[in-house]
Design a protein around this motif. Structure first.
Motif, PDB file in Angstrom:
ATOM      1  N   TYR A   1      25.317  38.828  13.556  1.00  0.00           N
ATOM      2  CA  TYR A   1      26.459  39.704  13.260  1.00  0.00           C
ATOM      3  C   TYR A   1      25.929  40.993  12.632  1.00  0.00           C
ATOM      4  O   TYR A   1      26.054  41.205  11.417  1.00  0.00           O
ATOM      5  N   PRO A   2      25.363  41.884  13.439  1.00  0.00           N
ATOM      6  CA  PRO A   2      24.707  43.081  12.877  1.00  0.00           C
ATOM      7  C   PRO A   2      25.685  44.067  12.245  1.00  0.00           C
ATOM      8  O   PRO A   2      25.261  44.924  11.456  1.00  0.00           O
ATOM      9  N   PHE A   3      26.984  43.977  12.568  1.00  0.00           N
ATOM     10  CA  PHE A   3      27.955  44.918  12.015  1.00  0.00           C
ATOM     11  C   PHE A   3      28.633  44.372  10.758  1.00  0.00           C
ATOM     12  O   PHE A   3      29.538  45.004  10.221  1.00  0.00           O
ATOM     13  N   VAL A   4      28.183  43.222  10.299  1.00  0.00           N
ATOM     14  CA  VAL A   4      28.640  42.665   9.027  1.00  0.00           C
ATOM     15  C   VAL A   4      27.512  42.861   8.008  1.00  0.00           C
ATOM     16  O   VAL A   4      26.347  42.579   8.296  1.00  0.00           O
ATOM     17  N   LYS A   5      27.863  43.308   6.840  1.00  0.00           N
ATOM     18  CA  LYS A   5      26.865  43.594   5.807  1.00  0.00           C
ATOM     19  C   LYS A   5      26.668  42.357   4.936  1.00  0.00           C
ATOM     20  O   LYS A   5      27.547  41.981   4.167  1.00  0.00           O
ATOM     21  N   PHE A   6      25.505  41.701   5.098  1.00  0.00           N
ATOM     22  CA  PHE A   6      25.154  40.511   4.316  1.00  0.00           C
ATOM     23  C   PHE A   6      24.219  40.930   3.172  1.00  0.00           C
ATOM     24  O   PHE A   6      23.201  41.599   3.406  1.00  0.00           O
TER      25      PHE A   6
ATOM     26  N   GLU B   1      27.482  51.892  15.728  1.00  0.00           N
ATOM     27  CA  GLU B   1      26.025  51.705  15.749  1.00  0.00           C
ATOM     28  C   GLU B   1      25.383  52.268  14.479  1.00  0.00           C
ATOM     29  O   GLU B   1      24.335  51.781  14.023  1.00  0.00           O
ATOM     30  N   LYS B   2      26.039  53.258  13.906  1.00  0.00           N
ATOM     31  CA  LYS B   2      25.521  53.828  12.672  1.00  0.00           C
ATOM     32  C   LYS B   2      25.698  52.870  11.502  1.00  0.00           C
ATOM     33  O   LYS B   2      25.088  53.053  10.449  1.00  0.00           O
ATOM     34  N   LEU B   3      26.588  51.883  11.690  1.00  0.00           N
ATOM     35  CA  LEU B   3      26.870  50.907  10.651  1.00  0.00           C
ATOM     36  C   LEU B   3      26.181  49.576  10.932  1.00  0.00           C
ATOM     37  O   LEU B   3      26.585  48.545  10.409  1.00  0.00           O
ATOM     38  N   ARG B   4      25.153  49.602  11.739  1.00  0.00           N
ATOM     39  CA  ARG B   4      24.414  48.372  12.053  1.00  0.00           C
ATOM     40  C   ARG B   4      23.498  48.006  10.884  1.00  0.00           C
ATOM     41  O   ARG B   4      22.801  48.859  10.333  1.00  0.00           O
ATOM     42  N   PHE B   5      23.497  46.717  10.537  1.00  0.00           N
ATOM     43  CA  PHE B   5      22.661  46.243   9.428  1.00  0.00           C
ATOM     44  C   PHE B   5      21.591  45.284   9.958  1.00  0.00           C
ATOM     45  O   PHE B   5      20.415  45.598   9.925  1.00  0.00           O
ATOM     46  N   GLY B   6      21.999  44.093  10.376  1.00  0.00           N
ATOM     47  CA  GLY B   6      21.064  43.180  11.035  1.00  0.00           C
ATOM     48  C   GLY B   6      20.100  42.447  10.128  1.00  0.00           C
ATOM     49  O   GLY B   6      19.177  41.779  10.617  1.00  0.00           O
ATOM     50  N   GLN B   7      20.257  42.564   8.807  1.00  0.00           N
ATOM     51  CA  GLN B   7      19.357  41.858   7.896  1.00  0.00           C
ATOM     52  C   GLN B   7      20.066  41.557   6.580  1.00  0.00           C
ATOM     53  O   GLN B   7      21.106  42.140   6.273  1.00  0.00           O
TER      54      GLN B   7
ATOM     55  N   ARG C   1      36.452  54.832  25.619  1.00  0.00           N
ATOM     56  CA  ARG C   1      36.805  54.749  24.208  1.00  0.00           C
ATOM     57  C   ARG C   1      35.977  53.685  23.494  1.00  0.00           C
ATOM     58  O   ARG C   1      35.551  53.871  22.349  1.00  0.00           O
ATOM     59  N   MET C   2      35.734  52.558  24.176  1.00  0.00           N
ATOM     60  CA  MET C   2      34.923  51.508  23.583  1.00  0.00           C
ATOM     61  C   MET C   2      33.491  51.990  23.339  1.00  0.00           C
ATOM     62  O   MET C   2      32.879  51.669  22.309  1.00  0.00           O
ATOM     63  N   LYS C   3      32.973  52.763  24.272  1.00  0.00           N
ATOM     64  CA  LYS C   3      31.616  53.292  24.097  1.00  0.00           C
ATOM     65  C   LYS C   3      31.558  54.223  22.892  1.00  0.00           C
ATOM     66  O   LYS C   3      30.590  54.203  22.114  1.00  0.00           O
ATOM     67  N   GLU C   4      32.591  55.038  22.731  1.00  0.00           N
ATOM     68  CA  GLU C   4      32.626  55.944  21.580  1.00  0.00           C
ATOM     69  C   GLU C   4      32.720  55.172  20.274  1.00  0.00           C
ATOM     70  O   GLU C   4      32.042  55.518  19.288  1.00  0.00           O
ATOM     71  N   MET C   5      33.544  54.131  20.266  1.00  0.00           N
ATOM     72  CA  MET C   5      33.684  53.334  19.052  1.00  0.00           C
ATOM     73  C   MET C   5      32.414  52.560  18.730  1.00  0.00           C
ATOM     74  O   MET C   5      32.016  52.454  17.563  1.00  0.00           O
ATOM     75  N   LEU C   6      31.758  52.036  19.767  1.00  0.00           N
ATOM     76  CA  LEU C   6      30.503  51.316  19.536  1.00  0.00           C
ATOM     77  C   LEU C   6      29.391  52.261  19.087  1.00  0.00           C
ATOM     78  O   LEU C   6      28.525  51.884  18.285  1.00  0.00           O
ATOM     79  N   ALA C   7      29.429  53.494  19.623  1.00  0.00           N
ATOM     80  CA  ALA C   7      28.433  54.478  19.192  1.00  0.00           C
ATOM     81  C   ALA C   7      28.621  54.814  17.712  1.00  0.00           C
ATOM     82  O   ALA C   7      27.649  54.989  16.960  1.00  0.00           O
ATOM     83  N   LYS C   8      29.890  54.897  17.303  1.00  0.00           N
ATOM     84  CA  LYS C   8      30.169  55.140  15.891  1.00  0.00           C
ATOM     85  C   LYS C   8      29.762  53.943  15.038  1.00  0.00           C
ATOM     86  O   LYS C   8      29.197  54.104  13.930  1.00  0.00           O
TER      87      LYS C   8
ATOM     88  N   SER D   1      27.245  48.925  -3.202  1.00  0.00           N
ATOM     89  CA  SER D   1      27.272  48.316  -1.861  1.00  0.00           C
ATOM     90  C   SER D   1      28.707  48.024  -1.406  1.00  0.00           C
ATOM     91  O   SER D   1      28.972  47.901  -0.211  1.00  0.00           O
ATOM     92  N   ILE D   2      29.609  47.979  -2.370  1.00  0.00           N
ATOM     93  CA  ILE D   2      31.019  47.714  -2.041  1.00  0.00           C
ATOM     94  C   ILE D   2      31.811  49.019  -1.959  1.00  0.00           C
ATOM     95  O   ILE D   2      32.522  49.273  -0.993  1.00  0.00           O
ATOM     96  N   ASP D   3      31.674  49.867  -2.985  1.00  0.00           N
ATOM     97  CA  ASP D   3      32.505  51.071  -3.068  1.00  0.00           C
ATOM     98  C   ASP D   3      32.098  52.154  -2.074  1.00  0.00           C
ATOM     99  O   ASP D   3      32.958  52.902  -1.602  1.00  0.00           O
ATOM    100  N   ASN D   4      30.801  52.262  -1.778  1.00  0.00           N
ATOM    101  CA  ASN D   4      30.324  53.358  -0.933  1.00  0.00           C
ATOM    102  C   ASN D   4      30.240  52.987   0.556  1.00  0.00           C
ATOM    103  O   ASN D   4      29.761  53.793   1.357  1.00  0.00           O
ATOM    104  N   GLU D   5      30.716  51.830   0.900  1.00  0.00           N
ATOM    105  CA  GLU D   5      30.598  51.398   2.297  1.00  0.00           C
ATOM    106  C   GLU D   5      31.834  51.838   3.086  1.00  0.00           C
ATOM    107  O   GLU D   5      32.901  52.077   2.533  1.00  0.00           O
ATOM    108  N   ASP D   6      31.641  51.942   4.396  1.00  0.00           N
ATOM    109  CA  ASP D   6      32.757  52.282   5.296  1.00  0.00           C
ATOM    110  C   ASP D   6      33.845  51.218   5.202  1.00  0.00           C
ATOM    111  O   ASP D   6      33.577  50.019   5.068  1.00  0.00           O
ATOM    112  N   LYS D   7      35.108  51.665   5.278  1.00  0.00           N
ATOM    113  CA  LYS D   7      36.224  50.750   5.091  1.00  0.00           C
ATOM    114  C   LYS D   7      36.338  49.712   6.207  1.00  0.00           C
ATOM    115  O   LYS D   7      37.004  48.681   6.027  1.00  0.00           O
TER     116      LYS D   7
END
Length: 284
Positions: free
Chosen positions: A201-206, A146-152, A137-144, A165-171
């Motif tokens: 923190y690549p999964f946080v959108k800066f 991964e599409k939300l990775r930012f890193g910059q 389950r963790m692999k499936e969640m991380l795979a999902k 950038s606020i309204d159209n982002e994943d909850k």
């Protein structure tokens, strides 16, 4: 007819002295009587000893006050005490065994009942199966995720991009937006810190946006920056202005990271579960 001699002696038979043979007979009879009396005394004395209690039947009181009797009584007392201790030790061991067998949790009893009613389901609920399932389950969640990775650090050039950038982002994504002004001390340093944190923190959108582009007032652009606005699920959850008053004019990425963690805006990386960190290492 009495003689002169009888008259002189008074005719008393108990005054008469027998001959030597008669004396010997009388002596023998006297000795026999004495022997009989001695035998009778000895028999009575022996019978009294035979009725005395034995040491094996010791009842807590001593019938013999001599040294040997006291020692035997003490030895018997210690023997009885040792036997009692042995019996108590045996009972204690049996009680411990009984308790050790009865100390079972409700989960163990439920598992045993489940094994009796549905053995296949019991096999599925073993610890090994649950760990494997969690990892999957963790692999499936991380795979999902991964599409939300930012890193910059993302630069927002217009006010519309700010809103999108606020309204159209994943909850599930946390969005941290830095409002800056080039001429204000600390804003350039904050941009450098957020660039480093975006990699950690690549999964946080800066994001960053100029106060002028965002349409903020002149007073805010002078007194409110550097400012960090934190959003999640389209709602603002953190609003920190004029951070130089708290961090100073010279600060580092670790200072900004600690500040965000203390205020609950970032998750502490040292608290990441081992199962997640292990999966990340496998993917790397």
């Amino acid at each position: 007819m009495s003689t002169l001699e009888d008259k002189i002696l008074g005719e008393k038979t108990h005054y008469y002295c027998s001959s030597s043979s008669e004396d010997e007979n009388d002596s023998e009879d006297f000795d026999k009587e004495v022997d009989k009396e001695e035998d009778k005394y000895i028999r009575s004395d022996t019978s009294s000893y035979s009725n005395a209690p034995s040491y094996s039947e010791w009842d807590g009181s001593s019938s013999n006050t001599g040294p040997k009797g006291v020692i035997k009584d003490w030895q018997r007392f210690k023997q009885i005490e040792t036997e009692k201790q042995a019996v108590l030790a045996k009972e204690r061991i049996e009680l411990i065994k009984k308790l050790s067998l009865s100390c079972r949790t409700d989960l163990d009893e439920e598992k045993e009942k489940l094994e009796e009613t549905d053995p296949e389901l019991a096999d599925l609920l073993t610890d090994e199966f649950l760990i494997t399932y969690q990892k999957q389950r963790m692999k499936e969640m991380l795979a999902k995720a991964e599409k939300l990775r930012f890193g910059q650090l993302i630069n927002l050039e217009t006010a519309d991009q700010f809103v999108e950038s606020i309204d159209n982002e994943d909850k599930s994504v946390t969005i941290i937006i830095h409002i800056y002004e080039d001429k204000v001390i600390g804003c350039k340093t904050m941009n450098g810190c957020l660039t480093a944190l975006a990699e950690d923190y690549p999964f946080v959108k800066f994001c960053k946006i100029s106060g002028s582009v965002a349409g903020l007032s002149k007073h805010f652009k002078q007194k409110g920056v550097p400012a960090l606005l934190v959003y999640k699920q389209g709602q603002i959850i953190g609003n920190f202005v004029q951070l130089t008053e708290q961090l100073g004019s010279d600060f580092y990425a670790s200072d900004v990271e600690s500040f965000l963690i203390e205020n609950g805006m970032l998750a502490d990386r040292s608290c990441v579960p081992s199962i997640i960190s292990g999966i990340k290492q496998e993917q790397c």
